[in-house]
Design an enzyme around this catalytic site. Structure first.
Site, PDB file in Angstrom:
ATOM      1  N   THR A 196       0.836  -1.203   0.000  1.00 37.21           N
ATOM      2  CA  THR A 196       0.000   0.000   0.000  1.00 37.21           C
ATOM      3  C   THR A 196       0.869   1.251   0.000  1.00 37.21           C
ATOM      4  O   THR A 196       1.995   1.245   0.523  1.00 37.21           O
ATOM      5  CB  THR A 196      -0.907   0.018   1.250  1.00 37.21           C
ATOM      6  OG1 THR A 196      -1.549   1.289   1.370  1.00 37.21           O
ATOM      7  CG2 THR A 196      -0.108  -0.238   2.524  1.00 37.21           C
ATOM      8  N   ASP A 197       0.342   2.336  -0.546  1.00 33.43           N
ATOM      9  CA  ASP A 197       1.062   3.607  -0.501  1.00 33.43           C
ATOM     10  C   ASP A 197       1.151   4.170   0.914  1.00 33.43           C
ATOM     11  O   ASP A 197       1.962   5.058   1.198  1.00 33.43           O
ATOM     12  CB  ASP A 197       0.429   4.632  -1.443  1.00 33.43           C
ATOM     13  CG  ASP A 197      -1.021   4.965  -1.100  1.00 33.43           C
ATOM     14  OD1 ASP A 197      -1.592   4.338  -0.194  1.00 33.43           O
ATOM     15  OD2 ASP A 197      -1.597   5.857  -1.769  1.00 33.43           O
ATOM     16  N   GLU A 198       0.362   3.626   1.841  1.00 30.66           N
ATOM     17  CA  GLU A 198       0.374   4.134   3.214  1.00 30.66           C
ATOM     18  C   GLU A 198       1.705   3.884   3.917  1.00 30.66           C
ATOM     19  O   GLU A 198       2.002   4.515   4.942  1.00 30.66           O
ATOM     20  CB  GLU A 198      -0.785   3.539   4.012  1.00 30.66           C
ATOM     21  CG  GLU A 198      -2.141   3.994   3.494  1.00 30.66           C
ATOM     22  CD  GLU A 198      -3.300   3.545   4.373  1.00 30.66           C
ATOM     23  OE1 GLU A 198      -3.210   3.716   5.605  1.00 30.66           O
ATOM     24  OE2 GLU A 198      -4.286   3.023   3.818  1.00 30.66           O
ATOM     25  N   LYS A 219       2.361  -3.392   7.247  1.00 32.94           N
ATOM     26  CA  LYS A 219       2.577  -3.622   5.817  1.00 32.94           C
ATOM     27  C   LYS A 219       4.010  -3.294   5.410  1.00 32.94           C
ATOM     28  O   LYS A 219       4.624  -4.007   4.601  1.00 32.94           O
ATOM     29  CB  LYS A 219       1.589  -2.786   4.995  1.00 32.94           C
ATOM     30  CG  LYS A 219       0.144  -3.239   5.099  1.00 32.94           C
ATOM     31  CD  LYS A 219      -0.077  -4.630   4.537  1.00 32.94           C
ATOM     32  CE  LYS A 219       0.014  -4.659   3.021  1.00 32.94           C
ATOM     33  NZ  LYS A 219      -0.311  -6.019   2.480  1.00 32.94           N
ATOM     34  N   TYR A 272      -1.492  -0.341  11.044  1.00 33.58           N
ATOM     35  CA  TYR A 272      -1.713  -1.027   9.768  1.00 33.58           C
ATOM     36  C   TYR A 272      -0.547  -0.799   8.816  1.00 33.58           C
ATOM     37  O   TYR A 272       0.060  -1.747   8.307  1.00 33.58           O
ATOM     38  CB  TYR A 272      -3.014  -0.556   9.121  1.00 33.58           C
ATOM     39  CG  TYR A 272      -3.084  -0.861   7.648  1.00 33.58           C
ATOM     40  CD1 TYR A 272      -3.047  -2.180   7.196  1.00 33.58           C
ATOM     41  CD2 TYR A 272      -3.163   0.159   6.691  1.00 33.58           C
ATOM     42  CE1 TYR A 272      -3.087  -2.477   5.836  1.00 33.58           C
ATOM     43  CE2 TYR A 272      -3.213  -0.131   5.336  1.00 33.58           C
ATOM     44  CZ  TYR A 272      -3.166  -1.446   4.907  1.00 33.58           C
ATOM     45  OH  TYR A 272      -3.204  -1.730   3.565  1.00 33.58           O
TER      46      TYR A 272
END
Length: 348
Positions: free
Chosen positions: A139-141, A168, A164
């Protein structure tokens, strides 16, 4: 004939990917899913009789179960969607995210190493290893938050701000470590916010559509000016397929939709499209560590692999709203008492 293990294939993005691959390839797809709250086999009931599709109920943290699947189906490719993915839930129960996202990924790639006969350094069968790949869907997060300017590239330093995104980022590091230490062919894809059919209604767009249809309040965090790059799920699936076919071993590819939109603008668009009133909007306390802006630079995947998104947000959001309106039975089925209790706790 490839045998692709799709973990988390009953979830939102995973189920769309399974369907996309069955429609666009002749590969065998093995869907391995624990069927937690957001995993739903109804997402795939239209393809369950496909001879190239196989479902296995299991946990990616269960090493013996993962070994059994690898051996039974001669797995040569892994696409790992399986993850706890909702930021709000990670704030409530971070340890679950660490277990599934970090330990689960470690189990998967370790079993891949066992079955693909790889060894440290260059002491492995290059002809055998040539046809295998482990693709980690990230994810870009993991990059953190952007200011008003700039975009995430594949070399942007990792700076996760939630349990989260931290889990990741950790999983990504495990995958890259196995590549560098054991020569496993890997790719990591980091996508922006997905939207489309079959998304669990804890996420912004299906939540707002469902509440609008029922005339319920629309809970908006803070001022609603958090900006995300929105990626239609079918574009994401085609990008992953492209990386599987053309991606260079060990490389990371960002996947974005080129559609930066503020949350409040999306809420108002849904309201207007469904003919409701903006008085339904209710601002609630912002969540801790809420990233302000994400933006993906697609240059690498576009220039090196020839992929680019097809869906403009104005078109994709209309397709999405219409799908939920026309599939109210699906929405009713996924909303359980447990979800309603969670909803009250999050947005009270």
């Amino acid at each position: 004939m490839k045998n692709i293990l799709v973990t988390g294939g009953a979830g939102f993005i995973g189920s769309n990917f399974v369907r996309y691959m069955l429609n666009n390839t002749n590969y065998n797809i093995i869907n391995y899913d624990l069927l937690t709250y957001s995993g739903n086999l109804n997402n795939l009931k239209d393809i369950k009789e496909n001879s190239n599709y196989h479902f296995v109920h299991g946990d990616i943290c269960d090493k013996d179960a993962v070994r059994k699947v690898f051996k039974e189906y001669s797995i040569d490719t892994v696409v790992n969607f399986a993850a706890e993915s909702h930021v709000d839930r990670s704030i409530e129960t971070p340890e679950i995210f660490v277990k599934t996202n970090v330990l689960g990924t470690s189990v998967l790639i370790d079993v891949a190493k066992e079955n693909w006969k790889v060894k440290p350094n260059d002491k492995y069968d290059k002809e055998f290893i040539k046809g295998v790949k482990f693709l980690q869907v990230s994810t870009d997060e993991v990059y953190g938050s952007l200011g008003k300017e700039g975009m995430f590239t594949e070399t942007t330093p990792l700076s996760p701000n939630s349990p989260y995104s931290a889990s990741k980022a950790s999983a990504d590091m495990v995958v890259l470590a196995y590549h560098h230490t054991f020569n496993i062919p890997v790719n990591i894809t980091r996508c922006s916010n997905n939207y489309g059919p079959y998304q669990f209604p804890e996420k912004l767009i299906p939540l707002m559509i469902n509440n609008c249809q029922q005339g319920k309040e629309l809970p908006v965090y803070g001022d609603g000016q958090q900006i995300r790059d929105w990626l239609y799920v079918e574009d994401h699936c085609s990008a992953i397929h492209t990386v599987l076919e053309k991606g260079k071993d060990g490389e990371i590819y960002n996947i974005g939709g080129n559609n930066e939109v503020a949350n409040m603008d999306i809420v108002k668009l849904i309201i207007n499209y469904l003919g409701k009133d903006e008085s339904l909007i209710k601002h609630v306390k912002d969540r801790p560590g809420h990233d302000r802006r994400y933006s993906i630079d697609n240059t690498k995947i576009t220039c090196e692999l020839g992929w680019s998104p097809k869906y403009l947000f104005d078109d994709g959001i209309k397709y999405t709203i219409d799908w939920y309106v026309n599939n109210k039975e699906w929405m009713d089925d996924v909303i359980s008492l447990n979800y309603l209790e969670y909803y009250k706790n999050m947005y009270k």
